[in-house]
Design a protein around this motif. Structure first.
Motif: not given
Length: 79
Positions: A48-53, A57-64
């Motif tokens: 069940k664990a995970g994250l779907a974006l 949102c991928l570019e902001s997530f990658a920068e973070a």
């Protein structure tokens, strides 16, 4: 998912791994991370664990993530 594009597998621990992929779900393109665990029969199964974006949102997530990596290195947590 037939539209899944595998990107990477990252070992989490001895019995779990994180699988990263680009997927399409309900007509939406997603960046997906899912924790897979080792079942009793030795196969890897999604948990069940995970994250779907949304891909938007991928570019902001990658920068973070890049910022977290640089900070961890600067603090001496990683070499």
């Amino acid at each position: 998912m037939s539209d899944s594009i595998p990107i990477a597998i990252v070992e989490k621990n001895r019995t779990e791994e994180v699988r990263i992929s680009l997927d399409v779900m309900h007509g939406r393109r997603l960046f997906n991370t899912r924790v897979y665990y080792e079942a009793d029969d030795g196969t890897k199964r999604p948990g069940k664990a995970g994250l779907a974006l949304r891909l938007e949102c991928l570019e902001s997530f990658a920068e973070a993530v890049a910022s977290a990596l640089m900070t961890a290195k600067a603090k001496g947590y990683l070499k």
